[in-house]
Design an enzyme around this catalytic site. Structure first.
Site, PDB file in Angstrom:
ATOM      1  N   SER A 139      37.417  37.311  -6.746  1.00  8.67           N
ATOM      2  CA  SER A 139      39.048  37.378  -5.828  1.00  8.67           C
ATOM      3  C   SER A 139      40.030  38.594  -6.943  1.00  8.67           C
ATOM      4  O   SER A 139      39.442  39.049  -8.017  1.00  8.67           O
ATOM      5  CB  SER A 139      39.583  36.211  -7.291  1.00  8.67           C
ATOM      6  OG  SER A 139      40.964  36.234  -6.936  1.00  8.67           O
ATOM      7  N   GLY A 140      40.287  39.113  -5.975  1.00 13.74           N
ATOM      8  CA  GLY A 140      40.678  40.432  -6.114  1.00 13.74           C
ATOM      9  C   GLY A 140      40.027  41.847  -6.045  1.00 13.74           C
ATOM     10  O   GLY A 140      40.258  42.650  -5.836  1.00 13.74           O
ATOM     11  N   THR A 169      38.965  39.391   1.484  1.00 18.53           N
ATOM     12  CA  THR A 169      39.936  39.009   3.046  1.00 18.53           C
ATOM     13  C   THR A 169      41.076  40.350   3.198  1.00 18.53           C
ATOM     14  O   THR A 169      40.914  40.427   4.664  1.00 18.53           O
ATOM     15  CB  THR A 169      41.504  38.479   1.838  1.00 18.53           C
ATOM     16  OG1 THR A 169      40.878  36.987   1.490  1.00 18.53           O
ATOM     17  CG2 THR A 169      41.851  37.596   3.131  1.00 18.53           C
ATOM     18  N   ASN A 216      45.115  37.704  -8.599  1.00 18.28           N
ATOM     19  CA  ASN A 216      45.381  38.539  -7.755  1.00 18.28           C
ATOM     20  C   ASN A 216      46.310  37.708  -7.217  1.00 18.28           C
ATOM     21  O   ASN A 216      46.455  36.755  -6.676  1.00 18.28           O
ATOM     22  CB  ASN A 216      43.831  37.562  -6.255  1.00 18.28           C
ATOM     23  CG  ASN A 216      44.327  38.404  -4.997  1.00 18.28           C
ATOM     24  OD1 ASN A 216      45.470  39.194  -4.348  1.00 18.28           O
ATOM     25  ND2 ASN A 216      43.460  38.500  -4.079  1.00 18.28           N
ATOM     26  N   SER A 218      45.532  35.059  -3.545  1.00 19.22           N
ATOM     27  CA  SER A 218      44.319  35.638  -3.271  1.00 19.22           C
ATOM     28  C   SER A 218      43.874  33.781  -2.247  1.00 19.22           C
ATOM     29  O   SER A 218      44.538  33.126  -2.896  1.00 19.22           O
ATOM     30  CB  SER A 218      44.051  34.868  -5.017  1.00 19.22           C
ATOM     31  OG  SER A 218      42.545  34.463  -5.184  1.00 19.22           O
ATOM     32  N   SER A 219      42.766  33.705  -2.384  1.00 21.50           N
ATOM     33  CA  SER A 219      42.385  32.433  -0.799  1.00 21.50           C
ATOM     34  C   SER A 219      42.312  31.204  -1.728  1.00 21.50           C
ATOM     35  O   SER A 219      40.944  32.152  -2.531  1.00 21.50           O
ATOM     36  CB  SER A 219      41.310  33.331  -0.253  1.00 21.50           C
ATOM     37  OG  SER A 219      41.256  34.616   0.387  1.00 21.50           O
ATOM     38  N   GLY A 278      34.111  34.772  -4.453  1.00 22.55           N
ATOM     39  CA  GLY A 278      32.781  35.412  -4.990  1.00 22.55           C
ATOM     40  C   GLY A 278      32.361  34.634  -6.337  1.00 22.55           C
ATOM     41  O   GLY A 278      33.143  33.510  -6.700  1.00 22.55           O
ATOM     42  N   GLU A 335      32.446  33.299 -10.376  1.00 23.17           N
ATOM     43  CA  GLU A 335      33.593  33.668 -11.015  1.00 23.17           C
ATOM     44  C   GLU A 335      32.920  32.770 -12.279  1.00 23.17           C
ATOM     45  O   GLU A 335      32.331  32.096 -12.643  1.00 23.17           O
ATOM     46  CB  GLU A 335      34.726  32.289 -10.334  1.00 23.17           C
ATOM     47  CG  GLU A 335      35.250  32.482  -9.412  1.00 23.17           C
ATOM     48  CD  GLU A 335      36.167  31.783  -8.983  1.00 23.17           C
ATOM     49  OE1 GLU A 335      36.601  30.290  -9.630  1.00 23.17           O
ATOM     50  OE2 GLU A 335      37.342  31.905  -8.231  1.00 23.17           O
TER      51      GLU A 335
HETATM   52  N1  LIG Z   1      41.629  48.518   1.722  1.00 29.60           N
HETATM   53  C1  LIG Z   1      42.463  48.101   0.968  1.00 29.60           C
HETATM   54  N2  LIG Z   1      43.860  48.998   1.040  1.00 29.60           N
HETATM   55  C2  LIG Z   1      44.627  48.836  -0.078  1.00 29.60           C
HETATM   56  N3  LIG Z   1      44.866  47.669  -1.269  1.00 29.60           N
HETATM   57  C3  LIG Z   1      43.157  46.053  -0.804  1.00 29.60           C
HETATM   58  C4  LIG Z   1      42.416  47.098  -0.125  1.00 29.60           C
HETATM   59  N4  LIG Z   1      42.260  46.362  -0.049  1.00 29.60           N
HETATM   60  C5  LIG Z   1      42.697  45.876  -0.773  1.00 29.60           C
HETATM   61  N5  LIG Z   1      43.483  45.766  -1.347  1.00 29.60           N
HETATM   62  C6  LIG Z   1      44.781  45.424  -2.451  1.00 29.60           C
HETATM   63  O1  LIG Z   1      44.203  44.496  -3.430  1.00 29.60           O
HETATM   64  C7  LIG Z   1      44.731  43.039  -3.169  1.00 29.60           C
HETATM   65  C8  LIG Z   1      44.061  41.725  -3.413  1.00 29.60           C
HETATM   66  O2  LIG Z   1      42.475  42.014  -2.226  1.00 29.60           O
HETATM   67  P1  LIG Z   1      42.053  40.752  -1.863  1.00 29.60           P
HETATM   68  O3  LIG Z   1      43.881  39.415  -1.617  1.00 29.60           O
HETATM   69  O4  LIG Z   1      41.539  40.922   0.157  1.00 29.60           O
HETATM   70  O5  LIG Z   1      41.027  40.059  -2.604  1.00 29.60           O
HETATM   71  P2  LIG Z   1      40.403  39.108  -1.871  1.00 29.60           P
HETATM   72  O6  LIG Z   1      39.199  39.596  -2.491  1.00 29.60           O
HETATM   73  O7  LIG Z   1      40.355  38.115  -1.092  1.00 29.60           O
HETATM   74  O8  LIG Z   1      41.065  38.392  -3.726  1.00 29.60           O
HETATM   75  P3  LIG Z   1      40.501  36.786  -3.398  1.00 29.60           P
HETATM   76  O9  LIG Z   1      39.419  36.578  -3.911  1.00 29.60           O
HETATM   77  O10 LIG Z   1      40.996  36.008  -4.604  1.00 29.60           O
HETATM   78  O11 LIG Z   1      41.520  36.329  -2.269  1.00 29.60           O
HETATM   79  C9  LIG Z   1      45.524  42.959  -1.606  1.00 29.60           C
HETATM   80  O12 LIG Z   1      46.029  42.266  -2.024  1.00 29.60           O
HETATM   81  C10 LIG Z   1      45.758  44.086  -1.389  1.00 29.60           C
HETATM   82  O13 LIG Z   1      46.894  44.495  -2.626  1.00 29.60           O
HETATM   83 MG   LIG Z   2      41.268  36.364  -0.276  1.00 24.02          MG
END
Ligand SMILES: Nc1ncnc2c1ncn2[C@@H]1O[C@H](COP(=O)(O)OP(=O)(O)OP(=O)(O)O)[C@@H](O)[C@H]1O
Ligand SMILES: [Mg+2]
Length: 1010
Positions: free
Chosen positions: A104-105, A109, A156, A159-160, A387, A389
């Protein structure tokens, strides 16, 4: 292998590590993260580290740089993998998928959004409207899904809370024609309860903070999330989300996607109902349970378009079928009522989410598709799924999520290995077995029928009677005691990290996870009283009704137990894996660098953990175990041909393969490579590295060489151009000169026969180069013209013309009247017409003088008024010959009164006026001042010009001495016996003829008025 990136940024492909150790892997990952290189390859897998800052690497130029290029042509990037997936799909009509994983984070996404943006940017170059609209809906769906499926968590802010797999369909052109979204295991428990520091789903806050006043009023809501049980815990939590702006964005996205107004309204009505439901309280008087305050219930029934009594009933009772087909209503306890309410709220939200997804799907599904007409319909799938956890307290959800990751890891290993194997087979290279950890055993531990944990859980749920979580744990301990990946306190009594009857532990491929068994059974049963389903199915709101099709069954008809949550999840994951397995996979492995969302912190321990459980080291090993690197012969040659004399600049061998062999042998790598049908396989990265180093050393020299050649070529081109320019200029000049000549010739061809000898012919304007020449030709023509004129003058007129020319020159335009236009008769005293009375006498006297050889010819003769030495003026005859100037007495037969040799004179002065005064200067300063008089010929004749002309011509031409003529504007200065005198001219009324009069410093010539 990436170009354009120096080694100071670390190795762009982990395959190139000197040794595959965790230390080297992390060192390289950290170096690249520190240098702002967030992407690194393992072969075709992208490892991405969340930068936690906006990176300037997603713009249009970057997209253009990656479009249609090979993986190693640019630095590692998501776009490269997206392009590879797209190319494989388009070129080989292969279905592909991009699997994004990480905790997560970690940025899954975000990565999925960049991938979709890239695909959207490179497709539909012809801007077809229907394709654009599909792309638009696909992109906009993210915004809606994030609003309803994402929440702020401690890890996050966005977070999705669900897994997402999106298929994008493409037509044979490679343009998107539709898509389909699958969602997995929405974390619905969040609707009723959140952990400390976390929020409910964004959608609730967006509605309460961003909804219009009228809307909230209609929904009986207050504009304050703190007022509702389900949202109040998350109110104070600072997040980077702007709920109000997001609400607007979601509304507009819903509209763009094609949700109708009623549908949008229903969505928010359901959200409002859930919020109100959370505030429904129960009280028990010991016997029966009542609802506290019915207002909320009435609002719920209004919002859900249901009967208020039915709402109350379903909240307080459940219908139970007894044996013989009878139905009874059983009242809830207070605890059951609360459980039922929360379960209802969760189910409402889950079904809402599911319905939104299916509604989007109905919009983007490929319609009117005919494979015969439209060719093969290919797909790119993008999987953004939770991913692995490991929390402090791991519950049923973590169990499901980690199981999902086991499945995906299984797929990953299988596909990567299978792909490798497939490639070796295709290329005819001997395949070496690679030892890797196969996690099938763990997958089996969870999903095997009868023996697996899910089976045990399901069995416990099915068992009638009071089966608790603890009983279930016991059952697992018994059945799985021998399993190497399962343990519990009972099975390892010495392990104090677990408690008896509370915990069990699975040794996942990514690490050990201890699960807390409490709540497993309830969550697995996922009990929702049938009455709620029927209540919703009977709603007058068609949208709600559509969400609850299972409510149409009567209580007696519901015979089969619904599938448990774990089984449902398992089935969906199995289906997902099946879907992925038939596609060509591409992987993005996301790593979260730290827990503080810091763009600079690289937490070694955390990263090491992630690298370990994502199996990245294994990935590198698998990649290197066979052949670390492979490249088609032509590409290999293209890249390294400059490092070998046999191949640079072009080889003369039979094929590219032979040329590649020459390079390999040149470096002595023959034992480190295998030759496939179309590709060269290099076993160790070191060899490749050596080649890369050689290349890096040669490239600057080549660049210099190319620059040199190119500069030379440029200079030659410039020179050629200059030469051409000069040639053109020369031709043009010649042409201009010639055409000028031709024009001159044309215009002046007949001047000889013209009356004016071409004087009136206009000269053509010459080109600049001919201006000097032009002046000369004009002059020449003038001369020639003058010659023609002069040539035609009869000898009798020659003297007169000469005299006129001399006068013209001497007077130089300063004297207006000088008699040019009349015939100069010269010897006026001898002229019968001018002096009819005295001419014969003069002729005689003049002949006498000539006979005495005193002169040869007469220059001028005429009457004049002359001042004598006593300052008196008298009339005299003036005779100027080639030898002497005579003053004659007309009254005494032109007796010579005075004879002055012509050489005594040095020049003369006249005035610029019309008077006839002439002062003849002598060297002895005893000048002759006279005023010429006219005879009968013409009373107003000017004779000064004639005298001047005759004298100047004679002196300059015959005697060859200068004879200066001064034209005075006022007084004429002269000398009389050495004394300077001035003579001015005045008009005097009544003066009959011009005459001198003495003045203070000389004389005044008085002239008649006209
Ligand atoms: N390529 C990137 N460029 C800039 N910021 C990023 C990038 N990737 C991630 N971030 C930052 O990290 C935060 C978390 O990313 P994201 O929501 O994609 O995580 P995730 O892996 O989908 O987490 P979750 O499993 O909780 O959904 C985003 O809101 C953004 O602020
Ligand atoms: Mg996500």
């Amino acid at each position: 292998m990436a170009e354009l990136e120096g080694l100071e940024f670390g190795k762009s492909d982990f395959v190139l590590l000197d040794e595959v150790t965790m230390e080297q892997f992390l060192e390289n990952l950290k170096l690249r993260f520190d240098k702002g290189r967030i992407y690194t390859y393992i072969g075709e897998v992208v490892v991405s580290v969340n930068p936690y800052r906006q990176m300037d690497i997603y713009g249009k130029e970057t997209i253009d740089a990656y479009r249609g290029r090979e993986l190693y042509e640019n630095p590692p990037h998501l776009y490269a993998v997206s392009d590879a997936a797209y190319k494989a799909m388009k070129r080989r009509a292969k279905d592909t998928c991009i699997v994004i994983s990480g905790e997560s984070g970690a940025g899954k996404t975000e990565a999925s959004k960049y991938i979709m943006q890239y695909i959207a940017a490179i497709t539909n170059p012809s801007q077809r409207v229907e394709v654009e609209s599909v792309k638009n809906v696909l992109l906009k769906s993210n915004c809606v899904l994030e609003a309803f499926g994402n929440a702020k968590t401690n890890r996050n802010d966005n977070s999705s809370r669900f897994g997402k797999y999106m298929d994008i369909n493409f037509n044979f052109n490679g343009d998107p024609t539709g898509g389909h979204i699958n969602n997995y295991l929405l974390e619905k428990s969040r609707v009723v309860q959140q952990q400390e520091g976390e929020r409910n789903f964004h959608s609730f806050y967006q509605l309460l903070r961003g909804g219009s006043d009228e809307m909230l009023e209609a929904f009986h809501l207050q504009k304050d999330p703190a007022a509702y049980t389900y949202t109040k815990a998350g109110v104070a939590i600072a997040t980077s989300n702007n709920d109000r702006a997001s609400h607007r964005a979601v509304l507009s996205a819903l509209e763009v996607i094609g949700f109708s107004e009623e549908e949008i309204s229903s969505i928010y009505q359901i959200l409002a109902s859930i919020l109100l439901l959370g505030d429904v309280q129960f009280e028990s008087d010991g016997e029966s349970v009542q609802i506290l305050g019915l207002e909320a219930v009435n609002h719920i029934s209004e919002l859900t378009d249901t009967d208020p009594d039915c709402v109350i009933k379903s909240l307080l009772y459940r219908t139970v079928a007894t044996g013989g087909g009878e139905v009874i209503e059983k009242g809830h306890t207070e605890q059951q009522a609360c459980f039922g309410r929360d379960a209802f709220a969760k189910a409402l939200y889950e079904r809402l989410f599911g319905w939104i997804v299916s509604r989007i799907n109905s919009v983007i599904e490929v319609k009117d598709y005919n494979p015969v007409l439209h060719g093969k319909n290919t797909v790119i799938g993008v999987l953004d799924i939770y991913g692995f956890e490991i929390f402090e307290n791991n519950s049923f959800e973590q169990f499901c999520i980690n199981y999902c990751n086991e499945k995906l890891q299984q797929l990953f290993i299988e596909l990567i290995l299978r792909q490798e194997q497939g490639e070796y087979q295709r290329e005819g290279v001997t395949w070496q077995h690679i030892d890797y950890f196969n996690n099938q055993i763990i997958v089996d531990l969870v999903e095997q029928p009868h023996k697996g944990i899910i089976s045990i859980l399901d069995e416990a749920c099915l068992t009638v009677g009071n089966v608790t979580d603890k009983v279930c744990l016991d059952s697992m301990d018994t059945k799985l005691a021998q399993h190497p990946h399962y343990t519990s306190r009972k099975l390892s009594p010495t392990d104090k990290t677990m408690d008896f009857q509370k915990h069990f532990r699975i040794r996942h491929y990514a690490g050990d996870v201890t699960y807390f068994v409490e709540g497993f059974l309830d969550k697995n049963k996922d009990l929702l009283f049938q009455d709620f389903k029927r209540l919703m199915y009977n709603s007058a709101n068609p949208v709600l009704k559509e969400m609850w099709p299972d409510g149409q069954l009567g209580i007696t008809e519901v015979t089969k137990r619904p599938l448990t949550a774990a089984t449902l999840f398992k089935n969906s994951i199995v289906a997902l894996v099946d879907k992925l397995a038939c596609k060509e996979p591409y992987y993005v492995r996301c790593v979260k660098p730290n827990e503080m969302k810091s763009p600079v912190l690289f937490d070694d321990a955390r990263c090491q953990h992630q690298v370990a459980y994502l199996g990245l080291l294994e990935n590198v090993m698998v990649r290197r175990a066979g052949f670390a690197h492979r490249q088609p012969y032509d590409r290999f040659l293209q890249r390294y041909k400059m490092t070998c004399e046999y191949t640079w600049p072009n080889h003369l061998m039979a094929s590219d393969r032979h040329a590649v062999e020459a390079i390999v042998n040149h470096y002595g790598f023959q034992d480190d490579v295998a030759y496939g049908h179309t590709k060269l396989f290099v076993r160790t990265p070191r060899s490749l590295f050596t080649l890369e180093q050689e290349r890096a050393a040669v490239v600057p020299i080549l660049v210099l060489f190319l620059q040199k050649v190119w500069r030379g070529a440029l200079a030659r081109m410039r020179c050629q151009r200059m030469r051409a320019i000069y040639t053109i200029m020369g031709c043009y000049k010649r042409y201009k000169v010639k055409s000028h000549f031709w024009e001159v010739v044309r215009r002046f061809a007949n001047v000889r026969t013209m009356a004016d000898y071409g004087k009136s012919v206009e000269w053509p304007t010459p080109p600049a180069t001919l201006s000097q020449f032009h002046n000369n030709t004009v002059l020449l023509h003038r001369r020639w013209w003058a010659r023609q004129i002069v040539k035609n003058i009869p000898p009798s007129d020659t003297l007169e013309v000469r005299a006129k020319v001399a006068a013209l020159t001497a007077l130089s335009g300063e004297r207006k009247q000088w008699g040019v236009s009349r015939a100069w008769e010269r010897d006026y005293l001898a002229n019968v017409r001018d002096c009819p009375a005295t001419s014969s006498g003069f002729v005689r006297a003049s002949k006498e003088l000539r006979n005495k050889n005193e002169f040869s010819w007469v220059l001028f003769s005429g009457f004049c008024r002359k001042v004598n030495r006593f300052n008196r003026s008298t009339d005299r005859g003036l005779l100027v010959t080639d030898k002497f100037l005579y003053k004659l007495e007309p009254k005494k037969q032109y007796k010579v009164l005075k004879r002055l040799p012509l050489e005594a004179f040095t020049g003369l002065s006249v005035t610029s006026g019309a008077d006839q005064m002439v002062a003849l200067h002598t060297a002895s300063q005893d000048d002759v001042l006279l005023c010429l008089q006219r005879g009968e010929l013409c009373p107003n004749q000017d004779r000064v010009g004639e005298l001047v002309g005759a004298l100047v011509d004679h002196f300059t031409r015959v005697r060859n001495v200068q004879f200066p003529v001064k034209v005075c504007r006022s007084a004429v200065e002269f000398h009389m016996r050495g004394k300077p005198k001035r003579v001015t001219v005045e008009t005097k009324p009544g003066q009959a003829i011009a005459d001198f009069k003495k003045s203070r410093d000389g004389f005044i010539l008085l002239v008649p008025c006209n």
